[in-house]
Design a protein around this motif. Structure first.
Motif, PDB file in Angstrom:
ATOM      1  N   LEU A  70       0.816  -1.216   0.000  1.00  0.00           N
ATOM      2  CA  LEU A  70       0.000   0.000   0.000  1.00  0.00           C
ATOM      3  C   LEU A  70       0.850   1.267   0.000  1.00  0.00           C
ATOM      4  CD1 LEU A  70      -2.799  -1.024   2.541  1.00  0.00           C
ATOM      5  CD2 LEU A  70      -3.065  -0.697   0.082  1.00  0.00           C
ATOM      6  N   LEU A  71       2.052   1.202   0.576  1.00  0.00           N
ATOM      7  CA  LEU A  71       2.904   2.382   0.658  1.00  0.00           C
ATOM      8  C   LEU A  71       3.781   2.570  -0.573  1.00  0.00           C
ATOM      9  CD1 LEU A  71       3.971   2.284   4.425  1.00  0.00           C
ATOM     10  CD2 LEU A  71       2.215   3.703   3.329  1.00  0.00           C
ATOM     11  N   GLU A  72       3.716   1.621  -1.510  1.00  0.00           N
ATOM     12  CA  GLU A  72       4.453   1.785  -2.767  1.00  0.00           C
ATOM     13  C   GLU A  72       3.910   3.000  -3.517  1.00  0.00           C
ATOM     14  OE1 GLU A  72       6.923  -0.032  -4.146  1.00  0.00           O
ATOM     15  OE2 GLU A  72       7.104  -1.551  -2.570  1.00  0.00           O
ATOM     16  N   GLN A  73       4.767   3.608  -4.316  1.00  0.00           N
ATOM     17  CA  GLN A  73       4.339   4.794  -5.054  1.00  0.00           C
ATOM     18  C   GLN A  73       3.209   4.464  -6.017  1.00  0.00           C
ATOM     19  OE1 GLN A  73       7.571   6.873  -6.858  1.00  0.00           O
ATOM     20  NE2 GLN A  73       6.333   8.665  -7.383  1.00  0.00           N
ATOM     21  N   GLU A  74       3.264   3.260  -6.601  1.00  0.00           N
ATOM     22  CA  GLU A  74       2.186   2.812  -7.487  1.00  0.00           C
ATOM     23  C   GLU A  74       1.733   1.441  -7.010  1.00  0.00           C
ATOM     24  OE1 GLU A  74       1.305   2.030 -12.236  1.00  0.00           O
ATOM     25  OE2 GLU A  74       3.019   3.232 -11.601  1.00  0.00           O
ATOM     26  N   LEU A  75       0.433   1.285  -6.844  1.00  0.00           N
ATOM     27  CA  LEU A  75      -0.113   0.051  -6.288  1.00  0.00           C
ATOM     28  C   LEU A  75      -0.004  -1.098  -7.282  1.00  0.00           C
ATOM     29  CD1 LEU A  75      -1.648  -1.227  -3.880  1.00  0.00           C
ATOM     30  CD2 LEU A  75      -3.772  -0.629  -5.052  1.00  0.00           C
ATOM     31  N   ASP A  76       0.648  -2.188  -6.858  1.00  0.00           N
ATOM     32  CA  ASP A  76       0.734  -3.405  -7.664  1.00  0.00           C
ATOM     33  C   ASP A  76      -0.529  -4.225  -7.410  1.00  0.00           C
ATOM     34  OD1 ASP A  76       1.223  -5.887  -8.773  1.00  0.00           O
ATOM     35  OD2 ASP A  76       3.338  -5.931  -8.171  1.00  0.00           O
ATOM     36  N   ILE A  77      -1.495  -4.111  -8.329  1.00  0.00           N
ATOM     37  CA  ILE A  77      -2.802  -4.736  -8.121  1.00  0.00           C
ATOM     38  C   ILE A  77      -2.688  -6.246  -7.991  1.00  0.00           C
ATOM     39  CG2 ILE A  77      -4.991  -5.285  -9.259  1.00  0.00           C
ATOM     40  CD1 ILE A  77      -5.136  -2.672  -7.926  1.00  0.00           C
ATOM     41  N   ALA A  78      -1.828  -6.876  -8.789  1.00  0.00           N
ATOM     42  CA  ALA A  78      -1.686  -8.334  -8.741  1.00  0.00           C
ATOM     43  C   ALA A  78      -1.183  -8.782  -7.365  1.00  0.00           C
ATOM     44  CB  ALA A  78      -0.751  -8.809  -9.846  1.00  0.00           C
ATOM     45  N   GLU A  79      -0.156  -8.096  -6.850  1.00  0.00           N
ATOM     46  CA  GLU A  79       0.389  -8.445  -5.541  1.00  0.00           C
ATOM     47  C   GLU A  79      -0.618  -8.106  -4.433  1.00  0.00           C
ATOM     48  OE1 GLU A  79       3.204 -10.068  -2.959  1.00  0.00           O
ATOM     49  OE2 GLU A  79       3.023 -10.119  -5.159  1.00  0.00           O
ATOM     50  N   PHE A  80      -1.287  -6.968  -4.606  1.00  0.00           N
ATOM     51  CA  PHE A  80      -2.311  -6.550  -3.649  1.00  0.00           C
ATOM     52  C   PHE A  80      -3.413  -7.606  -3.558  1.00  0.00           C
ATOM     53  CE2 PHE A  80      -6.413  -4.155  -3.257  1.00  0.00           C
ATOM     54  CZ  PHE A  80      -6.288  -3.813  -1.918  1.00  0.00           C
ATOM     55  N   LYS A  81      -3.863  -8.091  -4.702  1.00  0.00           N
ATOM     56  CA  LYS A  81      -4.924  -9.100  -4.732  1.00  0.00           C
ATOM     57  C   LYS A  81      -4.446 -10.406  -4.094  1.00  0.00           C
ATOM     58  CE  LYS A  81      -8.077 -11.371  -7.954  1.00  0.00           C
ATOM     59  NZ  LYS A  81      -8.507 -11.497  -9.367  1.00  0.00           N
ATOM     60  N   LYS A  82      -3.216 -10.778  -4.360  1.00  0.00           N
ATOM     61  CA  LYS A  82      -2.664 -12.019  -3.814  1.00  0.00           C
ATOM     62  C   LYS A  82      -2.632 -11.977  -2.291  1.00  0.00           C
ATOM     63  CE  LYS A  82       1.513 -14.888  -3.960  1.00  0.00           C
ATOM     64  NZ  LYS A  82       2.878 -15.028  -4.532  1.00  0.00           N
ATOM     65  N   ILE A  83      -2.210 -10.839  -1.732  1.00  0.00           N
ATOM     66  CA  ILE A  83      -2.115 -10.725  -0.270  1.00  0.00           C
ATOM     67  C   ILE A  83      -3.499 -10.714   0.359  1.00  0.00           C
ATOM     68  CG2 ILE A  83      -1.360  -9.237   1.627  1.00  0.00           C
ATOM     69  CD1 ILE A  83       0.922  -8.309  -0.207  1.00  0.00           C
ATOM     70  N   ILE A  84      -4.412  -9.945  -0.228  1.00  0.00           N
ATOM     71  CA  ILE A  84      -5.765  -9.825   0.352  1.00  0.00           C
ATOM     72  C   ILE A  84      -6.454 -11.188   0.415  1.00  0.00           C
ATOM     73  CG2 ILE A  84      -8.105  -8.993  -0.137  1.00  0.00           C
ATOM     74  CD1 ILE A  84      -6.513  -6.935   1.263  1.00  0.00           C
ATOM     75  N   THR A  85      -6.279 -12.007  -0.613  1.00  0.00           N
ATOM     76  CA  THR A  85      -6.938 -13.320  -0.609  1.00  0.00           C
ATOM     77  C   THR A  85      -6.377 -14.244   0.466  1.00  0.00           C
ATOM     78  OG1 THR A  85      -5.436 -14.061  -2.369  1.00  0.00           O
ATOM     79  CG2 THR A  85      -7.599 -13.252  -3.037  1.00  0.00           C
ATOM     80  N   ASN A  86      -5.209 -13.891   0.996  1.00  0.00           N
ATOM     81  CA  ASN A  86      -4.634 -14.669   2.100  1.00  0.00           C
ATOM     82  C   ASN A  86      -5.015 -14.128   3.473  1.00  0.00           C
ATOM     83  OD1 ASN A  86      -2.972 -16.864   0.997  1.00  0.00           O
ATOM     84  ND2 ASN A  86      -1.850 -15.226  -0.013  1.00  0.00           N
TER      85      ASN A  86
END
Length: 750
Positions: free
Chosen positions: A67-83
């Motif tokens: 979340l603190l990255e300058q640009e949100l990596d949606i793929a990584e974001f989705k992977k973490i949220i599903t866990n």
């Protein structure tokens, strides 16, 4: 008037007292948990909710970094949220997938977290704005209704990762129940705002984390994550409960009938407390939500590809990396799966001619309008058709029922699971599929009211119109409340019994072997599910239950001695009623006498009659004001007199129940009691009698008398007299209760 503002020392003292009381109550709760878990309070810090707490410790720091990255990596974001287990059930994750596909989702997340306000009111407003927009972008249920609670849960997970000292992942019922268990002094906000609820939950968790008992038991970094873990586990405990279906219960009459019949109907005149008794029975059992855990593919998909030699080539002989073209050109059936297939999806190739078994893993590398290019990934020794036909998990599946007579088909999770289990050299990892651990909260009770327009389609299943994205009107099969609850009951029961089979949506009830059925039946009493059907006789029961009326019988339930499984007319799925589903119905005999109920229904339900209970009204506490007691006695005597007359000139099924006067009994003063009686009399009792006797004025007069109605000279009509007030009204009711002749005979107007 001068407003007194407490001094700082007063505020500190008040906070100290609240903290001390909270610490005491939390300590008592931990002692109860320790007793339930057969351990010590000290050991709870190492064992209780450990998996939930560890899940937060593992994934929330990862989420914060993304979340603190300058640009949100949606793929990584989705992977973490599903866990992140707190992000929701399987369907919540599906909605999350729809949400993240929207280009505005990234902007919305950045808008939420950028310069997040310190002020609680501003924070709540920003959370509410995020929730509203997230609903628009994808958080909607299957019917298109907004699912704000799931959107709010996602929001709370994001804030918890970023501000672990201020927020907790949020589900309203969990935090409210937790707060009630420890008697938290700051009440839950009454506005219904998700933002205020999330802020409140964070404050509660922070206050709890500051107690001496918590710090002594959980000496951890980010203590609010530990508090959240406790909140997540707590609803699944049965603290202080006995067996859900014990030999002796607070209402052992209902319990006995449910044990033998599986369903019971409480019947009697209106106002006799039937619905109250049904709800109170469930309440006394301390019914709760269950949590089930399962591995899920989520939005990952795999397919079965049928190969016909020599037309499609010698696929089992190809080496990994070899590509081949699978000709479609409309000659294959099940076009819908061709449309679903995407580049990168894997398929299991089934040789339908010589070998009649699965042999090859392939991946789609290119899809054209009339062909698919596949690349061979690996060869493996998969199950033959005979293997699948004899497998308990696959014998009722689509791939077996269709005898593999399709070109391409998407595999269900169960089908893929069983094929892997029956194969040599095949794993999820080799297919490039990552299983996600999903936790789903499942309520074990439902309430529904029957009415004349309620039908089979609402109760079991039916066709519902659906407009596609291109505006085309189509229809889909939608499950009704009973079918949905049956599936829930089965799945929770299967997990508790340690059985792999799950009853997934749009699938038949799983086929189990005899050993599994015995285990299911043995576990059933420990995992009860309840359906309360209010006003059951107001619906066309034969039409609503349809062919399932036979399946209700205890011995014909799934796993029963004479088990029956039926095929539903719309979905063509196999259906049976699980053994742990109980039905409690209520029936107002003023609407329909029990003698008019279908004989097939009467045979399958147990019945408990509930008549007016005057002792309930007269059982006043010793400290109750004598003047209130006198009014209650007068009202009760009047009700008895009215019911005697109704039974004499109408029938016993149309008597009036004691619940009409319960507010009189519970009044706090004589004036309140008199006003409650007057309200019940003119707004409930008289209108109901007027409905009973609308075409029989003389009999109406026999029941209620000339103080309240006026007969016409020919006794063919009546009108309600002007309302009485105060003691004059009370005297008229008392005269009716005493059977005064004047009350028994009206004087026709000249």
């Amino acid at each position: 008037m001068t407003k007194l503002i407490p001094r700082d020392s007063d505020l500190l003292k008040r906070g100290f007292v609240m903290g001390r009381d909270l610490d005491t109550r939390f300590s008592q709760l931990l002692e109860a948990i320790a007793e339930h878990e057969n351990t010590t309070v000290e050991m709870l810090g190492k064992t209780f909710a450990s998996k939930e707490i560890e899940n937060r410790r593992t994934f929330y720091p990862q989420l914060k970094q993304v979340l603190l990255e300058q640009e949100l990596d949606i793929a990584e974001f989705k992977k973490i949220i599903t866990n992140c287990w707190a992000s929701g059930s399987r369907f919540d994750i599906i909605q999350f997938g729809r949400f993240t596909k929207e280009k505005d989702a990234n902007v919305l997340i950045q808008t939420l977290i950028k310069n997040f306000p310190q002020d609680d009111a501003e924070a709540a407003a920003r959370i509410d704005a995020f929730t509203t927009e997230a609903v628009r972008l994808g958080y909607q249920d299957k019917k298109g209704s907004p699912n704000g609670s799931a959107a709010a849960a996602l929001c709370s997970v994001l804030l918890t990762a970023l501000f672990p000292e201020r927020f907790v992942d949020y589900r309203q019922s969990r935090w409210r129940d937790f707060a009630q268990k420890v008697g938290y002094d700051i009440s839950f906000p009454a506005t219904g705002s998700y933002g205020q609820g999330i802020v409140w939950a964070g404050q509660f968790a922070a206050d709890l984390a500051e107690t001496r008992t918590f710090r002594r038991t959980w000496n951890v970094e980010n203590p609010l994550w530990a508090v959240a873990g406790i909140a997540w586990v707590l609803p699944g405990l049965k603290l202080g409960e006995s067996n859900p279906m014990p030999d002796i219960n607070e209402d052992d009459e209902i319990t006995t009938l449910l044990r033998h019949k599986k369903q019971v109907i409480l019947y009697g005149p209106p106002g006799t407390g039937k619905t109250f008794r049904a709800n109170n029975y469930i309440k006394c059992l301390n019914t709760h939500d269950y949590e089930v855990h399962e591995d899920s593919l989520l939005d990952q998909q795999s397919f079965s590809l049928t190969i016909y030699e020599p037309r499609d080539g010698q696929i089992p002989n190809l080496t990994p990396g070899t590509r081949f073209v699978y000709d479609w050109k409309g000659r294959r059936n099940w076009q819908t799966y061709f449309d679903e297939l995407q580049e990168g999806d894997v398929a299991l190739a089934y040789n339908a001619v010589k070998l009649r078994r699965f042999t090859t893993v392939v991946r789609c590398t290119r899809k054209e309008a009339d062909s698919i290019e596949f690349e061979v990934i690996q060869q493996f020794n998969g199950p033959s058709f005979e293997d699948m036909k004899n497998d308990s998990g696959l014998k009722e599946s689509d791939i077996v029922r269709t005898k593999m007579a399709f070109g391409l088909k998407r595999l269900s999770q169960l089908e893929l699971q069983r094929i892997i289990a029956l194969s040599e050299g095949l794993t999820y990892e080799s297919l490039g599929i990552e299983l996600k651990k999903i936790r789903e909260t499942i309520p074990n009770k439902e309430f529904v009211t029957f009415h004349p327009s309620f039908g089979y389609e609402d109760f079991i299943e039916g066709l519902r119109p659906l407009t596609t994205d291109d505006g085309t009107l189509t229809y889909r099969v939608e499950d009704g409340i009973f079918k949905t609850l049956s599936r829930r009951a089965f799945n929770v029961l299967a997990e508790m019994a340690g059985i792999e089979g799950r009853w997934n949506e749009s699938r038949s009830i799983p086929h189990l072997d005899d050993t599994e059925k015995k285990e299911l039946l043995k576990t059933a009493p420990e995992v009860p599910f309840y359906l309360i059907i209010d006003e059951i006789n107001r619906g066309d029961i034969s039409r609503i239950f349809g062919e399932l009326i036979t399946l209700l019988e205890a011995d014909k339930r799934y796993c029963g001695e004479n088990e029956i499984t039926t095929t539903l007319p719309y979905s063509k799925e196999k259906f049976a009623i699980p053994p742990n589903l109980y039905i409690i119905g209520t029936m107002n005999t003023a609407d329909k006498s029990i003698s008019l109920v279908d004989a097939a229904l009467r045979r399958r339900f147990g019945f408990i009659e509930m008549m007016p209970n005057y002792s309930v009204l007269r059982s006043l506490p010793d400290d109750k004001d004598d003047e209130i007691g006198e009014i209650v006695d007068t009202a009760t005597d009047a009700l008895e007199a009215i019911n005697r007359r109704i039974a004499g000139n109408y029938d016993r099924d149309h008597q009036m129940g004691h619940s009409y006067l319960m507010k009189v009994k519970n009044a706090g003063s004589r004036d309140d009691a008199l006003e409650m009686l007057r309200f019940a009399w003119y707004h409930e009792i008289v209108p109901l009698l007027q409905e009973y006797y609308y075409d029989a004025p003389a009999r109406f007069n026999e029941v209620i008398g000339s103080k309240f109605i006026k007969l016409s000279p020919d006794e063919c009509s009546f009108e309600i007299r002007e309302r009485l007030y105060g003691d004059e009204f009370l005297m008229a009711v008392e005269a009716l209760a005493n059977g005064n002749r004047e009350q028994g005979q009206a004087e026709p107007d000249e």
